[in-house]
Design an enzyme around this catalytic site. Structure first.
Site, PDB file in Angstrom:
ATOM      1  N   LYS A 123      -1.385  86.419  51.822  1.00 30.89           N
ATOM      2  CA  LYS A 123      -2.726  85.861  52.037  1.00 30.89           C
ATOM      3  C   LYS A 123      -2.748  84.358  51.750  1.00 30.89           C
ATOM      4  O   LYS A 123      -3.269  83.566  52.553  1.00 30.89           O
ATOM      5  CB  LYS A 123      -3.742  86.602  51.151  1.00 30.89           C
ATOM      6  CG  LYS A 123      -3.881  88.084  51.497  1.00 30.89           C
ATOM      7  CD  LYS A 123      -4.962  88.767  50.672  1.00 30.89           C
ATOM      8  CE  LYS A 123      -4.576  88.922  49.219  1.00 30.89           C
ATOM      9  NZ  LYS A 123      -3.420  89.846  49.028  1.00 30.89           N
ATOM     10  N   THR A 124      -2.187  83.963  50.619  1.00 28.14           N
ATOM     11  CA  THR A 124      -2.155  82.535  50.269  1.00 28.14           C
ATOM     12  C   THR A 124      -1.283  81.753  51.245  1.00 28.14           C
ATOM     13  O   THR A 124      -1.639  80.646  51.672  1.00 28.14           O
ATOM     14  CB  THR A 124      -1.643  82.350  48.835  1.00 28.14           C
ATOM     15  OG1 THR A 124      -2.500  83.052  47.927  1.00 28.14           O
ATOM     16  CG2 THR A 124      -1.615  80.879  48.452  1.00 28.14           C
ATOM     17  N   ASP A 169      -9.147  82.382  46.271  1.00 27.40           N
ATOM     18  CA  ASP A 169      -8.372  83.584  45.993  1.00 27.40           C
ATOM     19  C   ASP A 169      -9.200  84.515  45.106  1.00 27.40           C
ATOM     20  O   ASP A 169     -10.060  84.061  44.355  1.00 27.40           O
ATOM     21  CB  ASP A 169      -7.062  83.202  45.307  1.00 27.40           C
ATOM     22  CG  ASP A 169      -6.023  84.300  45.406  1.00 27.40           C
ATOM     23  OD1 ASP A 169      -6.245  85.281  46.141  1.00 27.40           O
ATOM     24  OD2 ASP A 169      -4.970  84.177  44.744  1.00 27.40           O
ATOM     25  N   THR A 183      -8.124  91.551  47.126  1.00 27.14           N
ATOM     26  CA  THR A 183      -7.372  92.799  47.062  1.00 27.14           C
ATOM     27  C   THR A 183      -8.314  93.992  47.035  1.00 27.14           C
ATOM     28  O   THR A 183      -7.862  95.135  47.105  1.00 27.14           O
ATOM     29  CB  THR A 183      -6.489  92.830  45.794  1.00 27.14           C
ATOM     30  OG1 THR A 183      -7.319  92.609  44.640  1.00 27.14           O
ATOM     31  CG2 THR A 183      -5.425  91.744  45.854  1.00 27.14           C
ATOM     32  N   ARG A 186       6.780  89.492  48.256  1.00 28.94           N
ATOM     33  CA  ARG A 186       6.863  88.881  46.931  1.00 28.94           C
ATOM     34  C   ARG A 186       7.812  89.654  46.027  1.00 28.94           C
ATOM     35  O   ARG A 186       8.608  89.075  45.287  1.00 28.94           O
ATOM     36  CB  ARG A 186       5.474  88.805  46.289  1.00 28.94           C
ATOM     37  CG  ARG A 186       5.477  88.163  44.903  1.00 28.94           C
ATOM     38  CD  ARG A 186       4.095  88.156  44.292  1.00 28.94           C
ATOM     39  NE  ARG A 186       3.187  87.316  45.055  1.00 28.94           N
ATOM     40  CZ  ARG A 186       1.857  87.346  44.932  1.00 28.94           C
ATOM     41  NH1 ARG A 186       1.296  88.200  44.084  1.00 28.94           N
ATOM     42  NH2 ARG A 186       1.098  86.541  45.652  1.00 28.94           N
TER      43      ARG A 186
END
Length: 333
Positions: free
Chosen positions: A63-64, A108, A157, A216
């Site tokens: 997302k980032t 975020d 999330t 990640r």
């Protein structure tokens, strides 16, 4: 310190070095990337800012990274903040008034903003102005401050925690999904090249299969296995090195780490009675929210755990998995 969360570590500087900087470098999430590319091309053709964008999905799916790529593709300045630090509307006012025309504000964990902060954004997103209280008391008055046209990108999330009026103000909604193994293999080869470490196809597939569909996590495993390779294998990641490295990290063939196994062992030990979240939290020494947001989605998606109205239960697959594990331990002794 209670149960450290292995999936939300502060590896930000290292992660930044592995982040792709354009859609051409970005791997996976093809429908999302296609939709964003078209929206960006259309906005640039009209010389307008993008519609507001909401990304939803589990941590570590990109997302980032996508927010940064959008800013790069739009040639727009990016301002980054997070929902938990926005305690009151005034925390946003200064940021909004300083945004340039076409600028991008990335928030975020947008679901963790307080309701009055969220409501403060309504007119900013729709009509590009904010209302400021000048005086308080019975003679109080307000003024409307115009804003330059900007794009808000929110990442969450837990999309279900957003109010419907707020969610409806996003023109582009994209849900990020777990990555298939094939895409994670490509991510690992790209990262290995950046880290200047050699990795063969068999090793990258093994790491990818245990990375919970999340880049990640795959990159975190790669960095730790790389350490082992540099010490024991002249900087080459082979299957034995990958297997030993993942074993040192406590990652089994199903992609389960120690906290996953603690959760499942607790449930397997209570086959006839579902376990409530609070009791499960106490039993494994982890926060309820972390269990619910970080560990459970993978365990549920992979059929190790089910939620019932009375609590959590282990599945037959979980029972069999730990039966095999116990059998292996027995052969060792």
């Amino acid at each position: 310190m209670r149960g450290a969360n292995p999936y939300v570590r502060d590896d930000s500087p290292f992660e930044d070095s592995l982040r792709p900087s354009s859609f051409d470098e970005f791997i996976g999430q093809r429908p999302c990337v296609r939709n964003l590319s078209i929206a960006i091309q259309a906005a640039r053709k009209r010389k307008e800012p993008l519609d507001h964008i909401l990304f939803s999905g589990l941590p570590g799916l990109g997302k980032t990274t996508l927010a940064r790529i959008i800013a790069h593709e739009m040639r727009a300045p990016l301002v980054v903040t997070a929902g938990p630090v926005l305690k009151r509307p005034g925390d946003l006012a200064g940021t909004l008034t300083k945004l340039e025309d076409g600028g991008i504000l990335f928030i975020d964990e947008v679901h963790r903003m307080l309701p009055d902060v969220e409501e403060f954004l309504y007119t900013a997103m729709e009509d590009f102005f904010i209302t400021i209280n000048v005086d308080s008391g019975p003679n109080g008055r307000t003024i409307n401050l115009p804003l330059r046209r900007f794009t808000l990108i929110g990442a969450t999330t837990r999309e279900g925690l957003l109010s419907e009026p707020f969610r409806a103000r996003f023109g582009i909604l994209q849900k990020l999904e777990w990555y298939p193994v094939e895409d994670l293999v490509k991510v690992l080869h790209r990262s290995a090249k950046i880290l200047a470490v050699a990795i063969d196809d068999e090793s990258s597939r093994m790491i990818a299969e245990r990375s919970r569909g999340t880049p990640r996590i795959a990159n975190r495993y790669l960095r730790r296995v790389r350490d082992l390779a540099e010490v024991k294998a002249k900087g080459r990641i082979t299957k034995p090195v990958a297997l030993e490295g993942l074993g040192m990290l406590g990652v089994d063939e199903a992609g389960l780490e120690e906290m996953d196994r603690k959760i499942l062992r607790t449930l397997v030990a209570n086959p006839d009675s579902p376990v409530g979240l609070k009791m499960l939290s106490v039993a494994v020494g982890e926060e309820e929210q972390t269990i619910e947001e970080v560990y459970e989605p993978y365990l549920i998606q992979n059929h190790f755990l089910v939620r019932t109205p009375r609590g959590r239960k282990a599945t037959e697959k979980a029972v069999k998995h730990f039966g095999v594990e116990q059998g292996r331990q027995a052969t060792l002794f």
